[in-house]
Write an enzyme that holds these catalytic residues in place. Structure first.
Site, PDB file in Angstrom:
ATOM      1  N   VAL A  67      -3.113  17.151 -12.874  1.00  0.00           N
ATOM      2  CA  VAL A  67      -4.495  16.709 -13.063  1.00  0.00           C
ATOM      3  C   VAL A  67      -5.378  17.285 -11.955  1.00  0.00           C
ATOM      4  O   VAL A  67      -5.174  16.997 -10.778  1.00  0.00           O
ATOM      5  CB  VAL A  67      -4.577  15.162 -13.008  1.00  0.00           C
ATOM      6  CG1 VAL A  67      -6.032  14.703 -13.050  1.00  0.00           C
ATOM      7  CG2 VAL A  67      -3.784  14.541 -14.141  1.00  0.00           C
ATOM      8  N   ARG A  97     -16.771  14.792 -10.621  1.00  0.00           N
ATOM      9  CA  ARG A  97     -17.594  13.597 -10.885  1.00  0.00           C
ATOM     10  C   ARG A  97     -18.616  13.809 -12.002  1.00  0.00           C
ATOM     11  O   ARG A  97     -19.755  13.368 -11.923  1.00  0.00           O
ATOM     12  CB  ARG A  97     -18.319  13.131  -9.592  1.00  0.00           C
ATOM     13  CG  ARG A  97     -17.443  12.976  -8.361  1.00  0.00           C
ATOM     14  CD  ARG A  97     -16.321  11.970  -8.520  1.00  0.00           C
ATOM     15  NE  ARG A  97     -15.627  11.747  -7.260  1.00  0.00           N
ATOM     16  CZ  ARG A  97     -14.454  12.309  -6.936  1.00  0.00           C
ATOM     17  NH1 ARG A  97     -13.831  13.113  -7.784  1.00  0.00           N
ATOM     18  NH2 ARG A  97     -13.895  12.039  -5.765  1.00  0.00           N
ATOM     19  N   ARG A  98     -18.175  14.518 -13.041  1.00  0.00           N
ATOM     20  CA  ARG A  98     -19.034  14.657 -14.237  1.00  0.00           C
ATOM     21  C   ARG A  98     -18.314  14.113 -15.455  1.00  0.00           C
ATOM     22  O   ARG A  98     -18.653  14.428 -16.584  1.00  0.00           O
ATOM     23  CB  ARG A  98     -19.358  16.120 -14.498  1.00  0.00           C
ATOM     24  CG  ARG A  98     -20.053  16.829 -13.373  1.00  0.00           C
ATOM     25  CD  ARG A  98     -20.460  18.223 -13.844  1.00  0.00           C
ATOM     26  NE  ARG A  98     -20.642  19.105 -12.721  1.00  0.00           N
ATOM     27  CZ  ARG A  98     -20.960  20.384 -12.831  1.00  0.00           C
ATOM     28  NH1 ARG A  98     -21.130  20.912 -14.029  1.00  0.00           N
ATOM     29  NH2 ARG A  98     -21.105  21.136 -11.756  1.00  0.00           N
ATOM     30  N   LEU A 107     -12.251  14.302 -15.898  1.00  0.00           N
ATOM     31  CA  LEU A 107     -10.947  13.616 -15.924  1.00  0.00           C
ATOM     32  C   LEU A 107     -10.952  12.525 -16.985  1.00  0.00           C
ATOM     33  O   LEU A 107     -10.003  12.369 -17.750  1.00  0.00           O
ATOM     34  CB  LEU A 107     -10.614  13.030 -14.536  1.00  0.00           C
ATOM     35  CG  LEU A 107      -9.410  12.084 -14.516  1.00  0.00           C
ATOM     36  CD1 LEU A 107      -8.153  12.764 -15.027  1.00  0.00           C
ATOM     37  CD2 LEU A 107      -9.185  11.539 -13.112  1.00  0.00           C
ATOM     38  N   TYR A 147      -6.809   6.081 -10.636  1.00  0.00           N
ATOM     39  CA  TYR A 147      -6.323   5.801 -11.996  1.00  0.00           C
ATOM     40  C   TYR A 147      -6.419   4.355 -12.477  1.00  0.00           C
ATOM     41  O   TYR A 147      -6.155   4.090 -13.648  1.00  0.00           O
ATOM     42  CB  TYR A 147      -4.874   6.286 -12.128  1.00  0.00           C
ATOM     43  CG  TYR A 147      -4.771   7.794 -11.978  1.00  0.00           C
ATOM     44  CD1 TYR A 147      -5.181   8.635 -13.003  1.00  0.00           C
ATOM     45  CD2 TYR A 147      -4.295   8.369 -10.806  1.00  0.00           C
ATOM     46  CE1 TYR A 147      -5.108  10.017 -12.874  1.00  0.00           C
ATOM     47  CE2 TYR A 147      -4.216   9.750 -10.660  1.00  0.00           C
ATOM     48  CZ  TYR A 147      -4.631  10.572 -11.699  1.00  0.00           C
ATOM     49  OH  TYR A 147      -4.571  11.931 -11.566  1.00  0.00           O
ATOM     50  N   PHE A 196       6.363  14.194 -10.019  1.00  0.00           N
ATOM     51  CA  PHE A 196       6.149  15.022 -11.218  1.00  0.00           C
ATOM     52  C   PHE A 196       4.670  15.193 -11.460  1.00  0.00           C
ATOM     53  O   PHE A 196       3.858  14.546 -10.793  1.00  0.00           O
ATOM     54  CB  PHE A 196       6.838  14.405 -12.451  1.00  0.00           C
ATOM     55  CG  PHE A 196       6.403  12.998 -12.784  1.00  0.00           C
ATOM     56  CD1 PHE A 196       5.327  12.765 -13.642  1.00  0.00           C
ATOM     57  CD2 PHE A 196       7.068  11.891 -12.249  1.00  0.00           C
ATOM     58  CE1 PHE A 196       4.924  11.465 -13.953  1.00  0.00           C
ATOM     59  CE2 PHE A 196       6.667  10.592 -12.558  1.00  0.00           C
ATOM     60  CZ  PHE A 196       5.593  10.388 -13.416  1.00  0.00           C
TER      61      PHE A 196
END
Ligand SMILES: CC(C)(COP(=O)(O)OP(=O)(O)OC[C@H]1O[C@@H](n2cnc3c(N)ncnc32)[C@H](O)[C@@H]1OP(=O)(O)O)[C@@H](O)C(=O)NCCC(=O)NCCS
Length: 438
Positions: free
Chosen positions: A106, A114-115, A118, A147, A438
């Site tokens: 990721v 920050r748009r 993600l 997260y 991972f």
């Protein structure tokens, strides 16, 4: 959101540019080798690999520099974000495994942070994982605050110790296991041969452990290069513990950072992996690493917080904690399946009202648990506990305390005594541990 930004699954021709974006996000040298692209292609499921592309972003000269492959801009621009998932098995309390959606690689380039990139990639991936029938999504979080908003909670923690061998209080004349077992060095080929079957036995003993692919073993043993110039494979020391009957009950790999000072050895042994399927093997491998001549410091690597290591020493204070942090994060996707898959040490019925703003696993569930089996199904009964899906992720493997989350205001106790009941059901004697990144 910038209108020139496209988020989509990638194609084979995107892989060089996708790899470059991955390097940028992880602060690695942006150059991507041909070998890395080939290795990547063999290891990723393109249908589960996303990228964000910016039509307005063009490369300065279309190449990555000397030695790198041409990472030309795609039709919809340069890759500015990466995301991938793969199928994984997660061991739950009691030793069963559930299908997991493992999230990895990721990144969002600093030029596009920050748009909401993600968020877009995560939403797509979790929705598809839910449709596929995965019980849970898993990841190892680079930073704590990322997260939780997507319904992930920290389910396992790790501790790393640094042992001052001279102070450890172990027998300096240690000659090897006294139980009839033995420790032998092994070649990478040997480890590749016996490692997978050993690991299958190991992961069934450890809630929080995750499956390893054949590629994992090939890369770990130098049979497959990741092609990354920054991190070439270096053969570690591999050792195998065999019990008195010859069974492989432990596998160890370590590296040594060499240092001598004024003709005195001052080397540090760094444990990469130390896995055991029996307490005797675990103790033997720790004794082994702590008795290698010329070693003054042993770094344990990421262990379960209740690892035997410190108490194994004559003086546990010789093991100084250097890292203690959250590690594996879980995002429940199928609550009944998850709660039925694990075992419980007590008998009780509990109604959980699970809040999930993303709509993936919300509902009120009745867990009816006994030490010989559990059922879990939607219910209309009034709840005993109300909690966000991320808190259920944190509680699921038994590592977090329900009462602590109630004290924090993150779990609401709707019936007096429900938190204590849930505690008795969910907690475990030993803590879960995920040994792999991972
Ligand atoms: C983590 C990362 C992928 C986030 O990308 P992003 O494009 O900024 O993410 P989004 O814009 O979709 O952010 C969604 C929300 O999470 C927040 N957020 C994202 N990363 C955060 C961080 N590291 N710390 C705190 N909050 C963060 C954003 O502020 C935003 O909040 P908002 O919705 O309230 O505005 C990016 O910062 C990155 O690549 N970091 C370096 C590599 C890394 O850590 N990768 C993760 C590996 S596990």
């Amino acid at each position: 959101m910038n209108p020139g930004l496209t988020v989509r699954t990638i194609t084979e021709s995107d892989v060089p540019d996708w790899c470059r974006a991955l390097h940028v996000g992880f602060l690695r040298r942006p150059t991507v080798s041909k070998e890395e692209v080939e290795t990547r292609l063999g290891g990723i499921d393109l249908a589960r690999t996303q990228g964000a592309f910016d039509a307005g972003s063009v490369s300065v000269n279309g190449v990555n520099g000397a030695g790198g492959v041409n990472s030309a801009d795609g039709a919809d621009g340069r890759c500015v974000a990466t995301f991938r998932s793969f199928a994984q098995q997660l061991t739950v309390v009691g030793g069963a495994a559930v299908p997991a959606d493992a999230v990895s690689n990721v990144t969002v380039s600093p030029t596009h942070r920050r748009r909401g990139l993600l968020t877009r990639m995560m939403d797509t991936d979790l929705r598809l994982a839910k449709e596929r029938g995965d019980a849970v999504a898993t990841l190892v979080s680079a930073e704590y605050p990322i997260y939780g908003r997507y319904g992930f909670g920290p389910a396992t923690w790790i501790t790393e110790w640094e042992v001052d061998v001279a102070r450890a209080g172990l027998d300096g004349r240690y000659t090897g296991p006294a139980d009839g077992g033995r420790v032998d060095f092994a070649t990478p080929e040997t480890v590749r041969g016996l490692g997978p079957a050993f690991h299958e036995r190991f992961r069934a003993t450890r809630p929080g452990a995750v499956s390893r692919s054949e590629r994992w073993w090939r890369m770990e043993t130098g049979d497959l290069s990741n092609g990354a110039a920054d991190e070439p494979w270096k053969e570690p020391f591999f050792a195998v513990y065999r019990g008195p009957d010859g069974t492989v009950d432990g596998l160890l790999s370590y590296e040594v950072n060499e240092r001598w000072d004024g003709k005195l050895p001052d080397n540090t042994l760094v444990v990469r992996h130390l896995l055991a399927t029996s307490p005797a093997a675990e103790r033997a491998l720790w004794h082994f690493v702590l008795s290698v001549d010329w070693i003054s410091t042993v770094r344990s690597g990421h262990r379960a917080p209740d690892d035997v290591l410190p108490l194994l020493l004559g003086d546990p204070r010789a093991a100084r904690v250097t890292t203690h942090a959250d590690y594996l994060w879980l995002r429940p996707l199928d609550v009944p399946r998850l709660l039925q898959a694990r075992t419980y040490a007590a008998s009780a019925a509990l109604v959980l009202d699970v809040r999930d703003p993303a709509g993936l696993a919300p509902g009120r569930y009745l867990l009816d648990a006994t030490p010989t089996g559990a059922t879990c199904a939607p219910t209309t009964r009034s709840p005993d506990l109300t909690l966000d899906v991320a808190e259920l992720g944190a509680l699921y493997l038994g590592d977090e305390s329900v009462q602590r989350l109630v004290a924090l205001g993150r779990v609401q106790e709707e019936q007096a005594g429900a938190a204590a009941t849930a505690e008795a059901l969910l907690r475990t004697g030993r803590r879960p541990w995920c040994p792999d990144v991972f």
